[in-house]
Scaffold this active site. Structure first.
Site, short mmCIF file in Angstrom:
data_model
loop_
_atom_site.label_atom_id
_atom_site.label_comp_id
_atom_site.label_asym_id
_atom_site.label_seq_id
_atom_site.Cartn_x
_atom_site.Cartn_y
_atom_site.Cartn_z
N HIS A 44 -0.26 1.53 -3.97
CA HIS A 44 -0.83 0.20 -4.16
C HIS A 44 -2.35 0.25 -4.29
CE1 HIS A 44 -2.48 -0.15 -0.03
NE2 HIS A 44 -1.38 0.47 0.37
N CYS A 88 0.97 4.61 3.28
CA CYS A 88 1.01 4.27 1.86
C CYS A 88 -0.07 5.05 1.09
CB CYS A 88 0.79 2.78 1.66
SG CYS A 88 2.19 1.76 2.19
#
Length: 232
Positions: A192, A208
């Site tokens: 992301h 992440c």
């Protein structure tokens, strides 16, 4: 590729190995071979020579999408190794595969012809690292971020977002998110964007893979759902 393009005199000289065209002073109208002399000098697929990879002023310019604005990235403050660029593929994976090399803080998208697109990334801090193979199950623009319960327990101030923080420039998932699944199950991990461009190249996330917002928009536009992801 099927596209008709033009070759400049300089490109022809490069294609001929630097042999000068003696006495010629005019430009030649000939097909462009698509040479990229900034990397290995081989003939590249068209995707590898667009200005979205070769001009940092364009790569990291401000972005306006509907009501959302992203500021330009002061790329001079981003180490060159973490800026978007074309490199010889070091992964050995099939074209179209996304490869994250944790020790390098790099994400590669493997291309046809032996090259890869490389982006700088931030990764999980100590205790939050992960590795393995997954797929991009789906992608979202300006995604909603919902902190997991264990994160809220560590940071009670996130309680206000238990039902989800709306998408926007200040959202921790940034402008785009790619949702990673393994064997049909959500891993909980994402690739992301992040408003914290200065965190690229560091170990700061909860597992992440975070990218500069302008880079994750570029990645989003290049890779389809079901693409293979290798984190190692």
């Amino acid at each position: 590729m099927g596209d008709r393009v033009e070759l400049t005199r300089r490109g022809f000289v490069l294609a001929m190995g630097g042999v000068a065209l003696g006495g010629c002073s005019t430009s030649l109208e000939m097909p462009d071979l698509g040479l990229d002399t900034t990397t290995t000098g081989s003939i590249r697929p068209k995707i590898s020579v667009d200005k979205g990879i070769t001009d940092p002023d364009l790569m990291y310019a401000s972005v306006q999408e509907g009501p959302f604005s992203l500021p330009a990235i002061p790329y001079a403050k981003v180490p060159r190794e973490f800026q978007r660029q074309i490199v010889p593929d070091p992964t050995g994976e099939a074209p179209g595969t996304i490869v994250v090399k944790l020790a390098e803080h790099h994400l590669y998208v493997v291309q046809e012809g032996g090259d890869a697109l490389r982006y700088g990334v931030g990764i999980g801090k100590a205790g939050f690292e992960w590795s393995g193979r997954a797929v991009v199950q789906y992608k979202k623009q300006w995604p909603v971020w919902t902190p997991p319960s264990e994160m809220i327990a560590r940071k009670p101030e996130l309680e206000k977002w238990r039902s989800g923080q709306p998408g926007g420039p200040d959202n921790p998932l940034g402008a785009r998110a790619l949702y990673l699944f393994k064997d049909g199950n959500d891993t909980g991990y994402r690739i992301h964007g992040s408003p914290e461009w200065w965190s690229i190249g560091q170990n700061m996330s909860s597992g992440c893979i975070r990218m500069i917002n302008q880079d994750v928009i570029d990645l989003y536009n290049r890779v389809p759902p079901k693409s293979t992801v290798v984190v190692a």
